[in-house]
Design an enzyme around this catalytic site. Structure first.
Site, short mmCIF file in Angstrom:
data_model
loop_
_atom_site.label_atom_id
_atom_site.label_comp_id
_atom_site.label_asym_id
_atom_site.label_seq_id
_atom_site.Cartn_x
_atom_site.Cartn_y
_atom_site.Cartn_z
N ARG A 58 75.19 34.67 47.88
CA ARG A 58 76.59 35.08 47.75
C ARG A 58 77.07 35.15 46.30
NH1 ARG A 58 75.64 32.88 52.58
NH2 ARG A 58 74.34 31.60 51.25
N THR A 59 76.83 34.07 45.55
CA THR A 59 77.41 33.99 44.21
C THR A 59 76.82 35.05 43.29
OG1 THR A 59 77.56 31.61 44.61
CG2 THR A 59 77.99 32.36 42.37
N LYS A 86 56.88 29.70 31.69
CA LYS A 86 55.82 29.44 30.69
C LYS A 86 56.21 28.29 29.76
CE LYS A 86 55.16 34.43 30.56
NZ LYS A 86 55.53 35.59 29.75
N ARG A 108 73.83 29.75 36.80
CA ARG A 108 73.64 28.73 37.85
C ARG A 108 72.38 27.94 37.47
NH1 ARG A 108 73.73 29.23 44.31
NH2 ARG A 108 75.93 29.21 43.79
N HIS A 136 81.34 23.97 41.04
CA HIS A 136 81.12 25.39 41.41
C HIS A 136 82.52 26.02 41.38
CE1 HIS A 136 79.61 28.97 43.10
NE2 HIS A 136 79.00 28.52 44.19
N1 CP Z 1 78.37 29.48 48.33
C1 CP Z 1 77.31 29.71 47.55
O1 CP Z 1 77.27 29.28 46.38
O2 CP Z 1 76.32 30.45 48.11
P1 CP Z 1 75.00 30.91 47.37
O3 CP Z 1 74.18 29.66 47.08
O4 CP Z 1 74.30 31.84 48.30
O5 CP Z 1 75.39 31.56 46.08
#
Ligand code: CP
Length: 322
Positions: A58-59, A86, A108, A136
């Site tokens: 999603r993100t 590496k 991320r 998040h």
């Molecule tokens: N909600 C969320 O962060 O989903 P993803 O891990 O798929 O990005």
């Protein structure tokens, strides 16, 4: 975040006014995704790197869609296909990315604080797309946006967050954002999954789901994050599901018009039964849709200093086709 800094590292310390700025702007940007031609020239000439060292559906995709709808250029970086494999360090990787002169890095990472580290060493605006169990922020923002769309003001709203609170960056960002906005947050989970001193963040803690969801306006279910667990924190998945899983019977304790949320990915049959996840009370796919609008707002605000005075369009969505 706006207007005092160009990074979005977390919702902790973010003011009510700053949160409202993002949420209001996201509402404007949502209209772009509802048009036939879903593109505006707002971020033309801006380059966004999607630097994902942990898996995401999603993100990552919604940041990519958000950037593309604003006409920004995107570069996708996936750890498994990079020279991190590496032995290249995070900072060396980031410095090399900077040599390509991106304007925004969306990162991320499994390490809490990785976005903060980057923000001290690179020129680009840094947007935290999830750092370990820490924060998040765009998920917190899209969750608040979704609640606001359904419930109006967040002030006084009763929000129950249930599940693996200990490992949840989603819970942490929601707690920071929602308490700042005046919502009353209750959390529930096995005692082993409730971090110590949680009450200091202004939430009420429960080791049973029922008192947490009783009379709630919003019930947010969380996944058990096995990938962050060093050892087993509950007897069995079946037992966890029986005690903390949301089913139609438990949901009756919440307000009759309560909405059900989940940041995804869901473990159907563990923290939520499929009939509840797919019911009319569930806004789980709306959360995903709203994520695009919120991320458009965040990309716009983190690059606003680059746009202004550049002769580029500064009014979101203005001057756009049909
Ligand atoms: N909600 C969320 O962060 O989903 P993803 O891990 O798929 O990005």
């Amino acid at each position: 975040m706006p207007p005092t800094t160009r990074h979005l590292l977390g919702l902790e310390g973010t003011s009510r006014e700053q949160l409202i700025t993002v949420l209001d702007l996201a509402r404007e940007f949502r209209a772009v995704s509802q048009r036939r031609i879903k593109k505006v020239p707002t971020l033309r000439g801006i380059t966004v790197v999607l630097f994902f060292v942990e898996p995401s559906t999603r993100t990552r995709l919604s940041f990519e869609v958000a950037a593309k709808r604003l006409s920004a250029d995107t570069l996708s970086f996936t750890a498994s296909h990079s020279s991190l494999k590496k032995g290249e360090t995070l900072l060396d990787t980031a410095q090399n990315l900077m040599a390509m002169r991106p304007d925004i890095i969306v990162i991320r990472h499994s390490a809490p604080g990785a976005p903060h580290l980057l923000s001290r060493h690179v020129e680009a605006a840094i947007v935290n797309a999830g750092d370990g169990a820490h924060e998040h922020p765009t998920q917190g923002l899209l969750d608040m946006f979704t609640m606001r769309e359904h419930k109006g003001e967040l002030d006084g709203l009763v929000v129950a967050v249930v599940g693996d609170i200990l490992h949840s960056r989603v819970a942490r960002s929601n707690i920071h954002g929602l308490t700042t906005m005046g919502a009353r947050v209750r959390v529930a989970g096995p005692r082993t999954m409730l971090p110590p001193m949680l009450e200091r963040l202004g939430v009420t803690c429960h080791d049973r789901i029922e008192p947490a969801i009783e009379g709630a306006d919003v019930v947010m279910m969380l996944r058990i994050q096995k990938e962050r667990m060093g050892s087993e924190l509950f007897p069995s998945e079946r037992e966890y599901s029986r005690v903390f899983g949301l089913d139609a019977r438990k949901l009756e304790l919440a307000k009759p018009d309560a909405i059900v949320m989940h940041p995804g990915p869901m473990n159907r049959g563990v923290e939520i039964t499929p009939d509840v996840a797919d019911s009319g009370r569930s806004v789980i796919l709306e959360q995903v849709e709203n994520g695009v609008a919120v991320r458009m707002a965040v990309l716009y605000l983190t690059s606003a200093h680059l746009i202004e005075g550049n002769g580029m369009e500064t009014t979101p969505g203005a001057g756009v086709g049909p």
